[in-house]
Design an enzyme around this catalytic site. Structure first.
Site, PDB file in Angstrom:
ATOM      1  N   LYS A  29       0.829  -1.212   0.000  1.00 55.78           N
ATOM      2  CA  LYS A  29       0.000   0.000   0.000  1.00 55.78           C
ATOM      3  C   LYS A  29       0.861   1.259   0.000  1.00 55.78           C
ATOM      4  CE  LYS A  29       0.656   1.217   4.620  1.00 55.78           C
ATOM      5  NZ  LYS A  29       1.447   2.357   5.084  1.00 55.78           N
ATOM      6  N   PRO A  38       9.503  -4.758   0.475  1.00 59.02           N
ATOM      7  CA  PRO A  38      10.594  -4.567   1.434  1.00 59.02           C
ATOM      8  C   PRO A  38      10.081  -4.309   2.846  1.00 59.02           C
ATOM      9  CG  PRO A  38      10.503  -2.757  -0.159  1.00 59.02           C
ATOM     10  CD  PRO A  38       9.474  -3.740  -0.583  1.00 59.02           C
ATOM     11  N   GLY A  44       7.141   1.153   5.192  1.00 58.27           N
ATOM     12  CA  GLY A  44       5.901   1.935   5.215  1.00 58.27           C
ATOM     13  C   GLY A  44       4.976   1.525   4.081  1.00 58.27           C
ATOM     14  N   GLY A  74       3.714  -4.317   4.194  1.00 60.58           N
ATOM     15  CA  GLY A  74       3.915  -5.723   3.817  1.00 60.58           C
ATOM     16  C   GLY A  74       3.408  -6.723   4.850  1.00 60.58           C
ATOM     17  N   SER A 104       1.404  -6.342   7.421  1.00 65.28           N
ATOM     18  CA  SER A 104      -0.041  -6.208   7.681  1.00 65.28           C
ATOM     19  C   SER A 104      -0.837  -6.814   6.531  1.00 65.28           C
ATOM     20  CB  SER A 104      -0.426  -4.734   7.817  1.00 65.28           C
ATOM     21  OG  SER A 104       0.370  -4.105   8.781  1.00 65.28           O
ATOM     22  N   SER A 105      -0.350  -6.625   5.313  1.00 60.95           N
ATOM     23  CA  SER A 105      -1.028  -7.178   4.138  1.00 60.95           C
ATOM     24  C   SER A 105      -0.978  -8.709   4.176  1.00 60.95           C
ATOM     25  CB  SER A 105      -0.355  -6.660   2.865  1.00 60.95           C
ATOM     26  OG  SER A 105      -0.893  -7.277   1.728  1.00 60.95           O
ATOM     27  N   ASP A 109      -2.554  -1.410  10.695  1.00 62.15           N
ATOM     28  CA  ASP A 109      -2.683  -1.295   9.239  1.00 62.15           C
ATOM     29  C   ASP A 109      -3.324  -2.529   8.618  1.00 62.15           C
ATOM     30  OD1 ASP A 109      -1.659   1.204   9.037  1.00 62.15           O
ATOM     31  OD2 ASP A 109       0.272   0.612   8.199  1.00 62.15           O
TER      32      ASP A 109
HETATM   33  O1  C5P Z   1      -0.435  -1.610  15.377  1.00 69.28           O
HETATM   34  P1  C5P Z   1       1.004  -1.877  15.051  1.00 69.28           P
HETATM   35  O2  C5P Z   1       1.574  -3.023  15.841  1.00 69.28           O
HETATM   36  O3  C5P Z   1       1.259  -2.022  13.598  1.00 69.28           O
HETATM   37  O4  C5P Z   1       1.800  -0.572  15.487  1.00 69.28           O
HETATM   38  C1  C5P Z   1       3.195  -0.559  15.663  1.00 69.28           C
HETATM   39  C2  C5P Z   1       3.562   0.579  16.584  1.00 69.28           C
HETATM   40  O5  C5P Z   1       3.318   1.829  15.921  1.00 69.28           O
HETATM   41  C3  C5P Z   1       2.749   0.654  17.844  1.00 69.28           C
HETATM   42  O6  C5P Z   1       3.351  -0.042  18.870  1.00 69.28           O
HETATM   43  C4  C5P Z   1       2.704   2.127  18.146  1.00 69.28           C
HETATM   44  O7  C5P Z   1       3.909   2.493  18.793  1.00 69.28           O
HETATM   45  C5  C5P Z   1       2.742   2.773  16.793  1.00 69.28           C
HETATM   46  N1  C5P Z   1       1.418   3.176  16.288  1.00 69.28           N
HETATM   47  C6  C5P Z   1       0.775   4.275  16.838  1.00 69.28           C
HETATM   48  N2  C5P Z   1      -0.446   4.648  16.341  1.00 69.28           N
HETATM   49  C7  C5P Z   1      -0.999   4.004  15.291  1.00 69.28           C
HETATM   50  C8  C5P Z   1      -0.345   2.896  14.712  1.00 69.28           C
HETATM   51  C9  C5P Z   1       0.870   2.510  15.224  1.00 69.28           C
HETATM   52  O8  C5P Z   1       1.265   4.894  17.781  1.00 69.28           O
HETATM   53  N3  C5P Z   1      -2.182   4.431  14.809  1.00 69.28           N
END
Ligand code: C5P
Length: 292
Positions: free
Chosen positions: A11, A93, A97, A100, A102-103, A135
């Site tokens: 994405k 990769p 950002g 990958g 999450s997808s 994500d």
């Molecule tokens: O949800 P995910 O595990 O992908 O997020 C990774 C890290 O990114 C979280 O631990 C948090 O520190 C940060 N994050 C955030 N706010 C979001 C998404 C991610 O602070 N909306």
């Protein structure tokens, strides 16, 4: 044995406004995200236990793998007693950002739900996806979406706005280094409140584009560029150069380090690619694709 093969697209965040910190420690955001017509492939075969093989040795095969986390979350949500062997062909990769992991997790949830006879409806599947990663829910839709909250509130982008996104030609490029998402959010906290954009302002900017007829270039925004660009000046240096030399508009995607540039039809793509490689070296990842 039943087998399934699913595409697991990458994405791009065309618009990403991080609006503030939440009581749960995450951040609220408003983002317009589009899948690419390119990504990983996940093959799923029924088995006694859950396991994963991956073409990229850098991807962990233990419980920290997002595909296995998704499988565990699916089992807990549904009582599903089966297992599956996942085989992941990794192209997206890591630390880019580009979503990958999450997808891949979303593809695993879709596959398991199919194997279990669609035991979860769309809303329930989204709830499980949100427990795996912020994500993850967006990848349950094969279309551009607006995400809100910490990523769990998903709205499909339809009509003329969707048409202004789908099919857009772009270059995606990432330097050899990646950026860790938790690090990027920590930098947002360290430079608060100026790092955040008020949610009313973000919503107004997005609504103006959605209701208008402006080009995609007019939508591009990402306030996570601040911390990334301060630490890694090679990112804004190249984006500025591409704009000055070729007139192409680009931004960073998500928390980086991948960037993208929108490609007008008349541009000589090989010349732009050569400029990217000249700036970031042969180890840079460079991809030409379209938005899905
Ligand atoms: O949800 P995910 O595990 O992908 O997020 C990774 C890290 O990114 C979280 O631990 C948090 O520190 C940060 N994050 C955030 N706010 C979001 C998404 C991610 O602070 N909306």
């Amino acid at each position: 044995m039943t087998e399934l093969t699913l595409e697991s697209p990458a994405k791009i965040n065309l618009f990403l406004a991080v609006t503030g910190r939440r009581p749960d420690g995450y951040h609220d955001l408003v983002s317009l995200v589009a899948p690419m017509e390119w990504g990983d492939t996940l093959h799923v075969a029924t088995a006694d236990e859950f396991s994963i093989e991956c073409s990229d040795v850098a991807v962990p095969k233990d419980a920290s793998n997002l595909v296995l986390k998704a499988a565990d979350a699916f089992r807990r949500a549904t009582g599903f007693r089966g297992g599956a062997k996942f085989t992941l062909t990794k192209r997206i990769p890591i630390g880019a950002g580009l979503g990958g992991g999450s997808s891949n997790a979303a593809a695993a949830l879709k596959a398991l739900n199919q194997l279990a006879g669609n035991i979860l409806d769309d809303e329930a599947l989204k709830t499980v996806a949100a427990t795996v990663g912020s994500d993850c829910p967006l990848f349950l839709q094969a279309s551009p979406v607006i995400m809100r909250g910490r990523g769990e509130q998903i709205e499909r982008v339809i009509g003329s706005a969707g048409a202004r996104i789908r099919g857009t030609k772009l270059l995606v490029f990432k330097p050899a280094f990646g950026i860790s998402t938790p690090w990027a959010y920590l930098q947002m906290i360290a430079t608060a409140p100026s790092s955040y954009i008020p949610s009313e302002q973000a919503e107004a900017k997005l609504a103006a584009w959605l209701d208008g007829s402006g080009s995609l270039a007019e939508l591009l925004f990402n306030n996570m560029e601040g911390p990334a660009f301060r630490k890694f000046p090679a990112l804004p240096a190249l984006l500025d150069q591409l704009y000055r030399t070729f007139g192409v508009v680009g931004r960073m995607s998500g928390s980086g380090s991948a960037c993208f540039a929108l490609l007008p039809d008349e541009i000589e793509i090989e010349v732009v690619k050569a400029a990217i490689r000249a700036a970031w070296g042969e180890s840079a990842f460079v991809l030409q694709t379209r938005l899905g």
